[in-house]
Design a protein around this motif. Structure first.
Motif, PDB file in Angstrom:
ATOM      1  N   UNK A  50      89.251  37.522 -49.666  1.00 46.83           N
ATOM      2  CA  UNK A  50      89.271  36.144 -49.164  1.00 46.83           C
ATOM      3  C   UNK A  50      89.819  35.189 -50.222  1.00 46.83           C
ATOM      4  N   UNK A  51      89.388  35.349 -51.468  1.00 47.44           N
ATOM      5  CA  UNK A  51      89.860  34.473 -52.542  1.00 47.44           C
ATOM      6  C   UNK A  51      91.358  34.645 -52.787  1.00 47.44           C
ATOM      7  N   UNK A  52      91.822  35.872 -52.741  1.00 48.81           N
ATOM      8  CA  UNK A  52      93.248  36.147 -52.938  1.00 48.81           C
ATOM      9  C   UNK A  52      94.065  35.565 -51.784  1.00 48.81           C
ATOM     10  N   UNK A  53      93.567  35.729 -50.568  1.00 46.49           N
ATOM     11  CA  UNK A  53      94.258  35.179 -49.396  1.00 46.49           C
ATOM     12  C   UNK A  53      94.376  33.666 -49.525  1.00 46.49           C
ATOM     13  N   UNK A  54      93.271  33.017 -49.883  1.00 47.66           N
ATOM     14  CA  UNK A  54      93.270  31.560 -50.019  1.00 47.66           C
ATOM     15  C   UNK A  54      94.292  31.110 -51.055  1.00 47.66           C
ATOM     16  N   UNK A  55      94.305  31.775 -52.183  1.00 45.88           N
ATOM     17  CA  UNK A  55      95.228  31.387 -53.254  1.00 45.88           C
ATOM     18  C   UNK A  55      96.681  31.609 -52.841  1.00 45.88           C
ATOM     19  N   UNK A  56      96.984  32.768 -52.281  1.00 47.96           N
ATOM     20  CA  UNK A  56      98.366  33.078 -51.925  1.00 47.96           C
ATOM     21  C   UNK A  56      98.865  32.262 -50.731  1.00 47.96           C
ATOM     22  N   UNK A  57      97.976  31.943 -49.787  1.00 50.31           N
ATOM     23  CA  UNK A  57      98.381  31.173 -48.609  1.00 50.31           C
ATOM     24  C   UNK A  57      98.388  29.675 -48.895  1.00 50.31           C
ATOM     25  N   UNK A  58      97.790  29.266 -50.003  1.00 49.18           N
ATOM     26  CA  UNK A  58      97.779  27.850 -50.359  1.00 49.18           C
ATOM     27  C   UNK A  58      96.782  27.036 -49.560  1.00 49.18           C
ATOM     28  N   UNK A  59      95.661  27.672 -49.177  1.00 46.87           N
ATOM     29  CA  UNK A  59      94.613  26.988 -48.430  1.00 46.87           C
ATOM     30  C   UNK A  59      93.280  27.250 -49.114  1.00 46.87           C
ATOM     31  N   UNK A  60      92.250  26.544 -48.677  1.00 47.86           N
ATOM     32  CA  UNK A  60      90.924  26.770 -49.246  1.00 47.86           C
ATOM     33  C   UNK A  60      90.308  28.036 -48.652  1.00 47.86           C
ATOM     34  N   UNK A  61      89.287  28.533 -49.338  1.00 48.85           N
ATOM     35  CA  UNK A  61      88.581  29.722 -48.857  1.00 48.85           C
ATOM     36  C   UNK A  61      87.942  29.430 -47.497  1.00 48.85           C
ATOM     37  N   UNK A  62      87.431  28.215 -47.321  1.00 50.63           N
ATOM     38  CA  UNK A  62      86.809  27.866 -46.039  1.00 50.63           C
ATOM     39  C   UNK A  62      87.843  27.827 -44.911  1.00 50.63           C
ATOM     40  N   UNK A  63      89.084  27.463 -45.213  1.00 51.15           N
ATOM     41  CA  UNK A  63      90.139  27.477 -44.201  1.00 51.15           C
ATOM     42  C   UNK A  63      90.459  28.909 -43.799  1.00 51.15           C
ATOM     43  N   UNK A  64      90.487  29.822 -44.763  1.00 46.38           N
ATOM     44  CA  UNK A  64      90.706  31.235 -44.453  1.00 46.38           C
ATOM     45  C   UNK A  64      89.599  31.726 -43.525  1.00 46.38           C
ATOM     46  N   UNK A  65      88.363  31.408 -43.859  1.00 48.24           N
ATOM     47  CA  UNK A  65      87.229  31.809 -43.034  1.00 48.24           C
ATOM     48  C   UNK A  65      87.353  31.246 -41.630  1.00 48.24           C
ATOM     49  N   UNK A  66      87.708  29.962 -41.512  1.00 47.26           N
ATOM     50  CA  UNK A  66      87.839  29.312 -40.214  1.00 47.26           C
ATOM     51  C   UNK A  66      88.932  29.971 -39.379  1.00 47.26           C
TER      52      UNK A  66
END
Length: 77
Positions: A50-66
């Protein structure tokens, strides 16, 4: 100072705007969010955290979760 062509400006703004619910959204912001969502899906499929996705996609971790939660709910029925 040159006069401003307000009629042309209004038309251009309307052409670049779509309505989502009651709030108009510009095409560029919709496209940017769609691109981020696609990045989240791709990175998740690659098995990234999740943290890697957030960083690479340029969004917050909560946005990835949402984003991922929305897809899970939609596929559940």
């Amino acid at each position: 100072m040159a006069p401003v062509d307000t009629e042309h400006s209004k038309t251009s703004a309307a052409e670049n705007t779509i309505s989502v619910g009651a709030m108009p959204v510009h095409d560029s912001s919709v496209n940017a969010m769609r691109h981020k969502e696609e990045s989240v899906f791709r990175l998740k499929a690659e098995g990234k955290s999740m943290d890697c996705i957030a960083q690479e996609a340029g969004v917050s971790r909560s946005t990835v979760t949402r984003i991922l939660r929305y897809v899970e709910r939609a596929s559940a029925g």
